[in-house]
Design a protein around this motif. Structure first.
Motif, PDB file in Angstrom:
ATOM      1  N   ASN A   2      47.751  37.386  35.990  1.00 40.47           N
ATOM      2  CA  ASN A   2      46.372  37.493  35.523  1.00 40.47           C
ATOM      3  C   ASN A   2      46.002  38.962  35.363  1.00 40.47           C
ATOM      4  OD1 ASN A   2      45.488  34.745  35.368  1.00 40.47           O
ATOM      5  ND2 ASN A   2      45.405  34.686  37.608  1.00 40.47           N
ATOM      6  N   SER A  42      38.893  37.461  33.971  1.00 39.36           N
ATOM      7  CA  SER A  42      40.331  37.288  34.248  1.00 39.36           C
ATOM      8  C   SER A  42      40.992  36.610  33.054  1.00 39.36           C
ATOM      9  CB  SER A  42      40.519  36.427  35.502  1.00 39.36           C
ATOM     10  OG  SER A  42      41.895  36.203  35.737  1.00 39.36           O
ATOM     11  N   GLN A  43      42.137  37.118  32.677  1.00 37.52           N
ATOM     12  CA  GLN A  43      42.872  36.552  31.549  1.00 37.52           C
ATOM     13  C   GLN A  43      44.317  36.299  31.975  1.00 37.52           C
ATOM     14  OE1 GLN A  43      41.887  35.758  28.234  1.00 37.52           O
ATOM     15  NE2 GLN A  43      43.927  34.815  28.287  1.00 37.52           N
ATOM     16  N   ALA A  44      44.783  35.060  31.833  1.00 40.49           N
ATOM     17  CA  ALA A  44      46.169  34.722  32.169  1.00 40.49           C
ATOM     18  C   ALA A  44      47.103  35.205  31.064  1.00 40.49           C
ATOM     19  CB  ALA A  44      46.306  33.221  32.360  1.00 40.49           C
TER      20      ALA A  44
END
Length: 495
Positions: free
Chosen positions: A63, A70-72
Protein backbone atom coordinates in the motif's frame (compact mmCIF):
# COMPACT_ATOMS: atom_id res chain seq x y z
CA UNK A 1 25.47 11.76 -6.57
CA UNK A 2 26.51 8.93 -4.31
CA UNK A 3 24.83 5.58 -4.69
CA UNK A 4 25.43 1.87 -5.32
CA UNK A 5 26.30 2.51 -8.95
CA UNK A 6 27.50 -1.01 -9.50
CA UNK A 7 24.05 -2.58 -9.46
CA UNK A 8 22.86 -3.68 -12.88
CA UNK A 9 19.10 -3.27 -13.33
CA UNK A 10 17.57 -6.06 -15.37
CA UNK A 11 15.82 -3.61 -17.59
CA UNK A 12 17.95 -0.51 -17.87
CA UNK A 13 21.32 -1.54 -19.32
CA UNK A 14 20.03 -1.59 -22.90
CA UNK A 15 19.49 2.14 -22.69
CA UNK A 16 23.05 3.00 -21.70
CA UNK A 17 25.04 4.63 -24.50
CA UNK A 18 28.06 2.67 -25.84
CA UNK A 19 30.17 5.80 -25.42
CA UNK A 20 30.21 5.05 -21.69
CA UNK A 21 32.09 1.79 -22.16
CA UNK A 22 35.58 2.52 -20.93
CA UNK A 23 36.57 -0.46 -18.80
CA UNK A 24 40.09 -1.79 -19.47
CA UNK A 25 38.81 -5.31 -19.00
CA UNK A 26 40.58 -8.65 -19.39
CA UNK A 27 38.38 -11.62 -20.17
CA UNK A 28 38.93 -15.21 -19.12
CA UNK A 29 40.19 -16.00 -22.60
CA UNK A 30 42.93 -13.41 -22.32
CA UNK A 31 44.30 -15.18 -19.27
CA UNK A 32 45.07 -18.27 -21.38
CA UNK A 33 46.94 -16.55 -24.20
CA UNK A 34 50.43 -16.96 -22.81
CA UNK A 35 52.32 -18.72 -20.07
CA UNK A 36 52.54 -15.63 -17.92
CA UNK A 37 54.22 -14.79 -14.65
CA UNK A 38 52.15 -11.60 -14.43
CA UNK A 39 50.54 -11.54 -10.96
CA UNK A 40 47.28 -10.01 -12.21
CA UNK A 41 46.80 -12.71 -14.84
CA UNK A 42 47.56 -15.41 -12.29
CA UNK A 43 45.05 -13.89 -9.85
CA UNK A 44 42.36 -13.83 -12.54
CA UNK A 45 43.02 -17.39 -13.70
CA UNK A 46 43.07 -18.76 -10.16
CA UNK A 47 39.77 -17.14 -9.10
CA UNK A 48 37.73 -16.89 -12.30
CA UNK A 49 35.81 -20.16 -11.69
CA UNK A 50 34.71 -18.92 -8.23
CA UNK A 51 33.18 -15.64 -9.44
CA UNK A 52 29.46 -15.84 -10.18
CA UNK A 53 26.62 -13.68 -11.42
CA UNK A 54 23.72 -13.12 -9.03
CA UNK A 55 20.16 -12.28 -10.07
CA UNK A 56 17.30 -11.27 -7.81
CA UNK A 57 13.60 -11.06 -8.66
CA UNK A 58 11.56 -9.32 -5.98
CA UNK A 59 7.76 -9.36 -6.21
CA UNK A 60 5.61 -7.42 -3.78
CA UNK A 61 2.10 -6.21 -3.02
CA UNK A 62 2.03 -3.04 -0.92
CA UNK A 63 0.00 0.00 0.00
CA UNK A 64 1.18 3.49 -0.86
CA UNK A 65 0.01 5.76 1.97
CA UNK A 66 -0.19 9.53 2.33
CA UNK A 67 -2.24 10.82 5.23
CA UNK A 68 -5.67 9.21 5.06
CA UNK A 69 -5.21 8.12 1.45
CA UNK A 70 -4.07 4.60 0.72
CA UNK A 71 -3.59 2.98 -2.67
CA UNK A 72 -2.89 -0.74 -3.17
CA UNK A 73 -0.08 -1.47 -5.63
CA UNK A 74 -0.47 -5.13 -6.56
CA UNK A 75 1.42 -7.52 -8.79
CA UNK A 76 4.68 -5.60 -9.12
CA UNK A 77 7.99 -7.34 -9.72
CA UNK A 78 11.47 -5.96 -10.11
CA UNK A 79 15.07 -6.81 -9.39
CA UNK A 80 18.47 -6.81 -10.96
CA UNK A 81 21.76 -8.55 -11.38
CA UNK A 82 25.13 -8.18 -9.75
CA UNK A 83 28.26 -10.17 -9.08
CA UNK A 84 29.32 -12.49 -6.28
CA UNK A 85 31.90 -15.06 -5.31
CA UNK A 86 31.86 -18.51 -3.71
CA UNK A 87 33.58 -18.62 -0.31
CA UNK A 88 33.19 -22.29 0.71
CA UNK A 89 33.20 -25.60 -1.18
CA UNK A 90 29.68 -26.23 0.17
CA UNK A 91 28.30 -23.28 -1.83
CA UNK A 92 28.05 -20.15 0.31
CA UNK A 93 28.13 -17.09 -1.95
CA UNK A 94 29.04 -13.53 -0.95
CA UNK A 95 27.68 -10.42 -2.64
CA UNK A 96 26.43 -6.91 -1.86
CA UNK A 97 23.31 -6.35 0.20
CA UNK A 98 21.82 -4.07 -2.44
CA UNK A 99 22.08 -6.91 -5.00
CA UNK A 100 19.60 -9.04 -3.03
CA UNK A 101 17.33 -6.62 -1.13
CA UNK A 102 14.93 -4.05 -2.59
CA UNK A 103 12.25 -1.61 -1.49
CA UNK A 104 8.65 -1.31 -2.73
CA UNK A 105 9.60 1.86 -4.62
CA UNK A 106 12.39 -0.04 -6.40
CA UNK A 107 9.78 -2.51 -7.61
CA UNK A 108 7.46 0.34 -8.58
CA UNK A 109 10.16 1.85 -10.78
CA UNK A 110 10.98 -1.45 -12.51
CA UNK A 111 7.29 -2.24 -13.02
CA UNK A 112 6.70 1.06 -14.80
CA UNK A 113 9.62 0.49 -17.18
CA UNK A 114 8.34 -3.06 -17.78
CA UNK A 115 4.97 -1.56 -18.81
CA UNK A 116 3.10 -3.32 -16.06
CA UNK A 117 -0.35 -1.84 -16.68
CA UNK A 118 -1.86 -2.60 -13.28
CA UNK A 119 1.03 -1.13 -11.31
CA UNK A 120 1.35 1.93 -13.55
CA UNK A 121 -2.37 2.73 -13.34
CA UNK A 122 -2.48 2.19 -9.57
CA UNK A 123 0.40 4.60 -9.04
CA UNK A 124 -1.13 7.27 -11.28
CA UNK A 125 -4.44 6.82 -9.42
CA UNK A 126 -2.56 7.53 -6.18
CA UNK A 127 -1.18 10.76 -7.66
CA UNK A 128 -4.71 11.83 -8.63
CA UNK A 129 -6.17 10.92 -5.21
CA UNK A 130 -3.52 12.90 -3.37
CA UNK A 131 -3.79 15.90 -5.68
CA UNK A 132 -0.37 15.45 -7.23
CA UNK A 133 -1.80 15.48 -10.78
CA UNK A 134 -5.09 15.70 -12.68
CA UNK A 135 -7.02 12.72 -14.05
CA UNK A 136 -6.61 13.79 -17.68
CA UNK A 137 -2.86 14.13 -17.26
CA UNK A 138 -2.65 10.73 -15.55
CA UNK A 139 -4.66 9.10 -18.36
CA UNK A 140 -2.38 10.63 -20.98
CA UNK A 141 0.81 9.46 -19.28
CA UNK A 142 -0.62 6.01 -18.65
CA UNK A 143 -1.40 5.46 -22.32
CA UNK A 144 2.00 6.69 -23.46
CA UNK A 145 3.82 4.62 -20.84
CA UNK A 146 2.22 1.27 -21.65
CA UNK A 147 2.93 1.92 -25.33
CA UNK A 148 6.63 2.13 -24.49
CA UNK A 149 7.18 5.89 -24.57
CA UNK A 150 10.44 6.17 -22.63
CA UNK A 151 10.04 9.87 -21.93
CA UNK A 152 6.62 9.30 -20.39
CA UNK A 153 8.02 6.48 -18.27
CA UNK A 154 10.91 8.67 -17.11
CA UNK A 155 8.52 11.43 -16.06
CA UNK A 156 6.27 9.06 -14.13
CA UNK A 157 9.30 7.65 -12.30
CA UNK A 158 10.65 11.14 -11.73
CA UNK A 159 7.44 12.15 -9.96
CA UNK A 160 8.37 9.83 -7.08
CA UNK A 161 11.11 12.22 -6.04
CA UNK A 162 8.44 14.91 -5.63
CA UNK A 163 6.16 12.93 -3.31
CA UNK A 164 5.71 14.45 0.15
CA UNK A 165 8.26 13.14 2.63
CA UNK A 166 5.50 11.69 4.81
CA UNK A 167 4.50 9.29 2.02
CA UNK A 168 5.04 5.70 3.23
CA UNK A 169 4.72 2.12 2.07
CA UNK A 170 3.18 -0.83 3.87
CA UNK A 171 4.05 -4.30 2.65
CA UNK A 172 1.15 -6.72 2.15
CA UNK A 173 3.03 -9.66 0.62
CA UNK A 174 6.52 -10.18 -0.74
CA UNK A 175 8.51 -12.94 -2.43
CA UNK A 176 12.14 -13.08 -3.58
CA UNK A 177 13.74 -15.45 -6.09
CA UNK A 178 17.52 -15.76 -6.33
CA UNK A 179 19.53 -17.28 -9.16
CA UNK A 180 23.30 -17.79 -9.37
CA UNK A 181 25.04 -18.20 -12.72
CA UNK A 182 28.00 -20.57 -12.35
CA UNK A 183 29.20 -20.79 -15.95
CA UNK A 184 28.98 -18.55 -19.01
CA UNK A 185 25.39 -19.51 -19.81
CA UNK A 186 23.53 -16.22 -19.39
CA UNK A 187 20.66 -15.73 -16.98
CA UNK A 188 17.50 -14.93 -18.93
CA UNK A 189 14.20 -13.52 -17.70
CA UNK A 190 10.67 -13.95 -18.88
CA UNK A 191 9.53 -10.34 -18.84
CA UNK A 192 5.90 -11.40 -18.66
CA UNK A 193 6.65 -13.34 -15.48
CA UNK A 194 10.04 -12.45 -14.01
CA UNK A 195 10.04 -15.42 -11.67
CA UNK A 196 10.43 -17.72 -14.69
CA UNK A 197 14.24 -17.81 -14.82
CA UNK A 198 16.07 -20.27 -17.07
CA UNK A 199 17.32 -22.49 -14.26
CA UNK A 200 19.68 -25.29 -15.33
CA UNK A 201 22.81 -27.07 -14.15
CA UNK A 202 24.65 -23.82 -14.88
CA UNK A 203 22.08 -21.43 -13.38
CA UNK A 204 20.99 -22.65 -9.98
CA UNK A 205 18.58 -21.37 -7.34
CA UNK A 206 19.82 -19.97 -4.05
CA UNK A 207 18.39 -18.75 -0.78
CA UNK A 208 19.24 -15.66 1.21
CA UNK A 209 21.04 -16.55 4.44
CA UNK A 210 21.58 -13.06 5.84
CA UNK A 211 22.43 -9.48 4.88
CA UNK A 212 24.02 -6.59 6.69
CA UNK A 213 22.25 -3.89 4.71
CA UNK A 214 19.42 -1.38 5.13
CA UNK A 215 17.75 -0.69 1.76
CA UNK A 216 15.80 2.24 3.22
CA UNK A 217 18.81 4.14 4.58
CA UNK A 218 19.63 7.51 3.07
CA UNK A 219 23.41 7.37 3.32
CA UNK A 220 23.89 10.75 1.67
CA UNK A 221 22.34 12.57 4.63
CA UNK A 222 22.45 10.18 7.59
CA UNK A 223 25.56 8.16 6.78
CA UNK A 224 25.82 4.41 7.21
CA UNK A 225 24.12 2.42 9.92
CA UNK A 226 25.11 -0.91 8.44
CA UNK A 227 27.41 -2.37 5.84
CA UNK A 228 26.39 -3.59 2.39
CA UNK A 229 27.17 -7.32 2.34
CA UNK A 230 25.02 -10.43 1.99
CA UNK A 231 25.34 -14.22 1.94
CA UNK A 232 23.46 -16.65 -0.29
CA UNK A 233 23.47 -20.45 -0.12
CA UNK A 234 23.30 -22.49 -3.29
CA UNK A 235 20.45 -24.94 -3.16
CA UNK A 236 22.59 -27.90 -4.19
CA UNK A 237 25.71 -28.09 -2.03
CA UNK A 238 28.69 -29.72 -3.66
CA UNK A 239 32.32 -29.49 -4.61
CA UNK A 240 32.46 -25.81 -5.55
CA UNK A 241 35.58 -23.77 -6.27
CA UNK A 242 36.15 -21.01 -3.75
CA UNK A 243 38.24 -17.93 -3.08
CA UNK A 244 40.50 -17.17 -0.13
CA UNK A 245 39.65 -14.22 2.10
CA UNK A 246 42.44 -11.85 3.10
CA UNK A 247 42.61 -8.57 5.00
CA UNK A 248 43.03 -4.88 4.23
CA UNK A 249 45.75 -4.67 6.89
CA UNK A 250 48.44 -5.10 4.26
CA UNK A 251 46.98 -2.49 1.90
CA UNK A 252 48.17 1.07 1.47
CA UNK A 253 47.99 3.75 -1.18
CA UNK A 254 49.38 2.28 -4.39
CA UNK A 255 48.72 -1.36 -3.55
CA UNK A 256 47.56 -3.27 -6.66
CA UNK A 257 43.98 -4.51 -6.93
CA UNK A 258 42.13 -6.71 -9.41
CA UNK A 259 38.32 -6.69 -9.55
CA UNK A 260 36.39 -9.48 -11.28
CA UNK A 261 32.70 -9.15 -12.07
CA UNK A 262 29.89 -9.02 -14.60
CA UNK A 263 29.51 -5.43 -15.77
CA UNK A 264 26.20 -4.97 -17.58
CA UNK A 265 27.11 -1.56 -18.97
CA UNK A 266 25.77 -1.36 -22.54
CA UNK A 267 26.12 -5.14 -22.81
CA UNK A 268 22.86 -5.56 -24.66
CA UNK A 269 24.02 -3.12 -27.34
CA UNK A 270 27.51 -4.46 -27.90
CA UNK A 271 27.75 -8.22 -27.46
CA UNK A 272 25.90 -11.48 -27.94
CA UNK A 273 24.08 -11.93 -24.66
CA UNK A 274 23.56 -15.68 -24.96
CA UNK A 275 26.74 -15.84 -22.91
CA UNK A 276 27.66 -13.74 -19.91
CA UNK A 277 31.39 -13.69 -19.26
CA UNK A 278 33.09 -12.01 -16.30
CA UNK A 279 35.79 -9.44 -16.91
CA UNK A 280 38.64 -8.22 -14.76
CA UNK A 281 39.92 -4.71 -14.20
CA UNK A 282 43.22 -3.71 -12.67
CA UNK A 283 43.91 -0.66 -10.54
CA UNK A 284 45.38 0.53 -7.28
CA UNK A 285 44.31 1.51 -3.81
CA UNK A 286 43.87 5.27 -3.52
CA UNK A 287 43.34 5.26 0.23
CA UNK A 288 41.67 3.41 3.10
CA UNK A 289 38.75 5.48 4.39
CA UNK A 290 36.35 5.24 7.33
CA UNK A 291 32.67 5.00 6.40
CA UNK A 292 30.49 7.92 7.45
CA UNK A 293 28.44 7.07 10.54
CA UNK A 294 30.33 3.85 11.42
CA UNK A 295 33.85 2.62 12.08
CA UNK A 296 33.72 0.28 9.08
CA UNK A 297 36.41 0.74 6.47
CA UNK A 298 36.05 1.51 2.76
CA UNK A 299 38.70 1.00 0.10
CA UNK A 300 38.88 3.94 -2.27
CA UNK A 301 40.35 2.90 -5.61
CA UNK A 302 40.84 3.93 -9.21
CA UNK A 303 39.48 0.55 -10.33
CA UNK A 304 36.40 1.31 -12.42
CA UNK A 305 33.28 -0.26 -10.93
CA UNK A 306 30.59 -0.44 -13.60
CA UNK A 307 26.94 -1.39 -13.23
CA UNK A 308 26.81 -5.14 -12.66
CA UNK A 309 30.14 -5.27 -10.81
CA UNK A 310 28.38 -4.84 -7.47
CA UNK A 311 29.30 -7.70 -5.17
CA UNK A 312 32.33 -8.66 -7.21
CA UNK A 313 35.55 -9.52 -5.35
CA UNK A 314 38.59 -7.24 -5.24
CA UNK A 315 41.83 -9.21 -4.95
CA UNK A 316 45.25 -8.25 -3.65
CA UNK A 317 48.46 -9.40 -5.35
CA UNK A 318 48.31 -12.71 -3.44
CA UNK A 319 44.93 -13.55 -4.95
CA UNK A 320 43.05 -13.01 -1.68
CA UNK A 321 39.75 -11.12 -1.48
CA UNK A 322 40.28 -7.88 0.42
CA UNK A 323 37.21 -5.93 -0.68
CA UNK A 324 33.81 -6.07 -2.37
CA UNK A 325 33.04 -3.68 -5.24
CA UNK A 326 30.11 -1.59 -4.03
CA UNK A 327 29.85 2.17 -4.62
CA UNK A 328 30.51 4.73 -7.28
CA UNK A 329 30.68 8.48 -6.76
CA UNK A 330 30.40 10.82 -9.71
CA UNK A 331 30.34 14.60 -9.74
CA UNK A 332 31.19 16.88 -12.67
CA UNK A 333 33.07 14.16 -14.46
CA UNK A 334 35.01 13.07 -11.37
CA UNK A 335 34.41 9.39 -10.66
CA UNK A 336 35.54 7.58 -7.53
CA UNK A 337 35.02 3.96 -6.61
CA UNK A 338 34.65 2.36 -3.20
CA UNK A 339 34.82 -1.21 -1.98
CA UNK A 340 33.50 -2.67 1.21
CA UNK A 341 36.13 -4.12 3.55
CA UNK A 342 36.17 -7.93 3.48
CA UNK A 343 36.09 -7.76 7.29
CA UNK A 344 32.39 -6.85 7.02
CA UNK A 345 31.78 -10.12 5.18
CA UNK A 346 33.82 -12.12 7.70
CA UNK A 347 31.73 -10.66 10.51
CA UNK A 348 28.49 -11.70 8.78
CA UNK A 349 29.88 -15.20 8.15
CA UNK A 350 30.82 -15.49 11.80
CA UNK A 351 27.40 -14.28 12.91
CA UNK A 352 25.86 -17.16 10.95
CA UNK A 353 28.42 -19.74 12.12
CA UNK A 354 29.74 -20.30 8.62
CA UNK A 355 33.26 -21.68 8.83
CA UNK A 356 35.75 -20.85 6.11
CA UNK A 357 37.97 -23.65 4.76
CA UNK A 358 41.40 -23.96 6.36
CA UNK A 359 43.11 -25.16 3.19
CA UNK A 360 42.60 -25.49 -0.53
CA UNK A 361 40.77 -28.71 -1.37
CA UNK A 362 38.63 -30.49 -3.92
CA UNK A 363 38.16 -29.01 -7.37
CA UNK A 364 39.94 -25.79 -6.32
CA UNK A 365 43.06 -27.76 -5.40
CA UNK A 366 43.09 -29.51 -8.78
CA UNK A 367 42.60 -26.15 -10.48
CA UNK A 368 45.36 -24.29 -8.67
CA UNK A 369 47.87 -27.11 -9.06
CA UNK A 370 46.99 -27.36 -12.75
CA UNK A 371 47.63 -23.62 -13.17
CA UNK A 372 50.94 -23.92 -11.36
CA UNK A 373 52.06 -26.59 -13.78
CA UNK A 374 50.62 -24.73 -16.76
CA UNK A 375 52.65 -21.62 -15.98
CA UNK A 376 55.78 -23.78 -15.85
CA UNK A 377 54.98 -25.35 -19.24
CA UNK A 378 54.37 -28.82 -17.73
CA UNK A 379 51.37 -29.23 -20.01
CA UNK A 380 50.71 -32.97 -19.79
CA UNK A 381 50.31 -32.99 -16.03
CA UNK A 382 48.44 -29.66 -16.18
CA UNK A 383 45.91 -31.14 -18.60
CA UNK A 384 45.32 -34.09 -16.28
CA UNK A 385 44.66 -31.77 -13.35
CA UNK A 386 42.41 -29.46 -15.38
CA UNK A 387 40.36 -32.45 -16.46
CA UNK A 388 40.01 -33.60 -12.85
CA UNK A 389 38.85 -30.12 -11.87
CA UNK A 390 36.38 -30.02 -14.76
CA UNK A 391 35.08 -33.48 -13.91
CA UNK A 392 34.38 -32.50 -10.31
CA UNK A 393 32.95 -29.08 -11.32
CA UNK A 394 31.67 -29.05 -14.92
CA UNK A 395 30.70 -25.38 -14.68
CA UNK A 396 34.33 -24.23 -14.62
CA UNK A 397 34.10 -21.58 -17.34
CA UNK A 398 37.78 -21.50 -18.29
CA UNK A 399 38.99 -25.09 -17.87
CA UNK A 400 38.23 -26.11 -21.47
CA UNK A 401 40.16 -23.11 -22.80
CA UNK A 402 43.21 -23.93 -20.68
CA UNK A 403 43.09 -27.57 -21.75
CA UNK A 404 42.93 -26.57 -25.44
CA UNK A 405 45.82 -24.13 -25.04
CA UNK A 406 47.94 -26.69 -23.22
CA UNK A 407 47.32 -29.30 -25.91
CA UNK A 408 48.33 -26.83 -28.62
CA UNK A 409 51.53 -25.96 -26.79
CA UNK A 410 52.31 -29.68 -26.53
CA UNK A 411 51.83 -30.15 -30.26
CA UNK A 412 54.14 -27.21 -30.91
CA UNK A 413 56.87 -28.85 -28.87
CA UNK A 414 56.85 -26.21 -26.15
CA UNK A 415 56.46 -28.55 -23.21
CA UNK A 416 59.11 -28.51 -20.50
CA UNK A 417 60.20 -31.67 -18.74
CA UNK A 418 58.97 -31.64 -15.14
CA UNK A 419 61.54 -32.27 -12.39
CA UNK A 420 59.84 -35.52 -11.49
CA UNK A 421 60.60 -36.85 -14.97
CA UNK A 422 64.27 -36.04 -14.51
CA UNK A 423 64.04 -37.72 -11.17
CA UNK A 424 62.55 -40.81 -12.80
CA UNK A 425 65.41 -40.99 -15.30
CA UNK A 426 68.01 -40.57 -12.59
CA UNK A 427 66.17 -43.02 -10.41
CA UNK A 428 66.11 -45.56 -13.25
CA UNK A 429 69.80 -45.18 -13.82
CA UNK A 430 70.45 -45.58 -10.13
CA UNK A 431 68.28 -48.66 -10.06
CA UNK A 432 70.11 -50.24 -13.00
CA UNK A 433 73.49 -49.71 -11.33
CA UNK A 434 72.66 -49.88 -7.68
CA UNK A 435 70.49 -52.98 -7.54
CA UNK A 436 72.96 -55.37 -9.27
CA UNK A 437 75.81 -53.95 -7.21
CA UNK A 438 73.77 -54.39 -4.07
CA UNK A 439 72.94 -57.97 -4.97
CA UNK A 440 76.62 -58.78 -5.61
CA UNK A 441 77.60 -57.13 -2.35
CA UNK A 442 75.16 -59.21 -0.35
CA UNK A 443 76.03 -62.43 -2.22
CA UNK A 444 79.74 -61.98 -1.58
CA UNK A 445 79.16 -60.97 2.00
CA UNK A 446 76.91 -63.97 2.53
CA UNK A 447 79.49 -66.30 1.00
CA UNK A 448 82.22 -64.94 3.21
CA UNK A 449 80.06 -65.20 6.25
CA UNK A 450 79.30 -68.85 5.53
CA UNK A 451 82.96 -69.59 5.00
CA UNK A 452 83.89 -67.97 8.30
CA UNK A 453 81.12 -69.89 10.06
CA UNK A 454 82.32 -73.18 8.60
CA UNK A 455 85.90 -72.56 9.58
CA UNK A 456 84.85 -71.65 13.12
CA UNK A 457 82.84 -74.83 13.33
CA UNK A 458 85.79 -76.93 12.29
CA UNK A 459 88.06 -75.25 14.80
CA UNK A 460 85.70 -75.68 17.70
CA UNK A 461 84.19 -79.13 17.01
CA UNK A 462 86.69 -81.27 15.05
CA UNK A 463 88.02 -84.50 16.85
CA UNK A 464 91.74 -84.48 17.80
CA UNK A 465 93.38 -87.72 16.35
CA UNK A 466 96.90 -89.29 17.01
CA UNK A 467 99.32 -89.27 14.17
CA UNK A 468 99.01 -92.35 11.97
CA UNK A 469 102.02 -94.76 12.41
CA UNK A 470 104.44 -95.19 9.62
CA UNK A 471 103.52 -98.23 7.58
CA UNK A 472 105.96 -101.20 7.99
CA UNK A 473 108.42 -101.61 5.21
CA UNK A 474 108.11 -104.94 3.41
CA UNK A 475 111.13 -107.19 3.85
CA UNK A 476 113.77 -106.87 1.24
CA UNK A 477 113.73 -109.61 -1.36
CA UNK A 478 116.64 -112.08 -0.95
CA UNK A 479 118.61 -113.06 -3.95
CA UNK A 480 118.84 -116.91 -4.25
CA UNK A 481 122.15 -118.16 -3.05
CA UNK A 482 124.35 -119.72 -5.70
CA UNK A 483 124.97 -123.49 -5.33
CA UNK A 484 126.91 -126.01 -7.18
CA UNK A 485 124.01 -128.31 -6.89
CA UNK A 486 121.33 -126.87 -9.03
CA UNK A 487 118.11 -128.21 -7.65
CA UNK A 488 116.55 -128.41 -11.03
CA UNK A 489 119.54 -129.21 -13.05
CA UNK A 490 120.87 -131.72 -10.61
CA UNK A 491 117.58 -133.20 -9.73
CA UNK A 492 117.41 -136.86 -10.32
CA UNK A 493 115.64 -137.85 -13.41
CA UNK A 494 112.93 -140.32 -13.72
CA UNK A 495 113.85 -143.58 -12.36
Amino acid sequence: YFKPLAMSGIYHDAHVSPKNVFLPAMTAYAATKIVSKDPAIQVVAKNMPSVVKVATVYCIDFNLVLGNTSQAILGGCGGGTGSGFIVTPSGYVATNGHVVKFTPLDVLVDSIYLRNQSVTKSYLDFLVKTGQTKQATADSYYQASIEGDRQAQDEIVGSMALLPTETSTRVIKEEATYAVQLSNEAIKFDYKNLKNINFSTNIVPAKLVDADYDPYADITTDGFKSSDVAILKLADGGNYPFVSLGSIDGLSAGSPLVVIGFPGLAENELVNTSESVPTSTEGKVSSIRTAKGTSNKLIQSDVSIAQGNSGGPAFNSLGEVVGIATYGYEDNGVKLNYMRDVADLKALLGKNNIALPNAVSGTQKYWEEGLRRYTRAYYSSAIDLFKKSLSSYPQNRVAAEFIAKAENYKKDGKEAIPPEIYGAFIGGAVVLVFIPATIMFFVVRHHRKRKRTHEEYIRSNAIQMSPRPEPAKPPALQQPKSSDKDMIRNAPGPQ
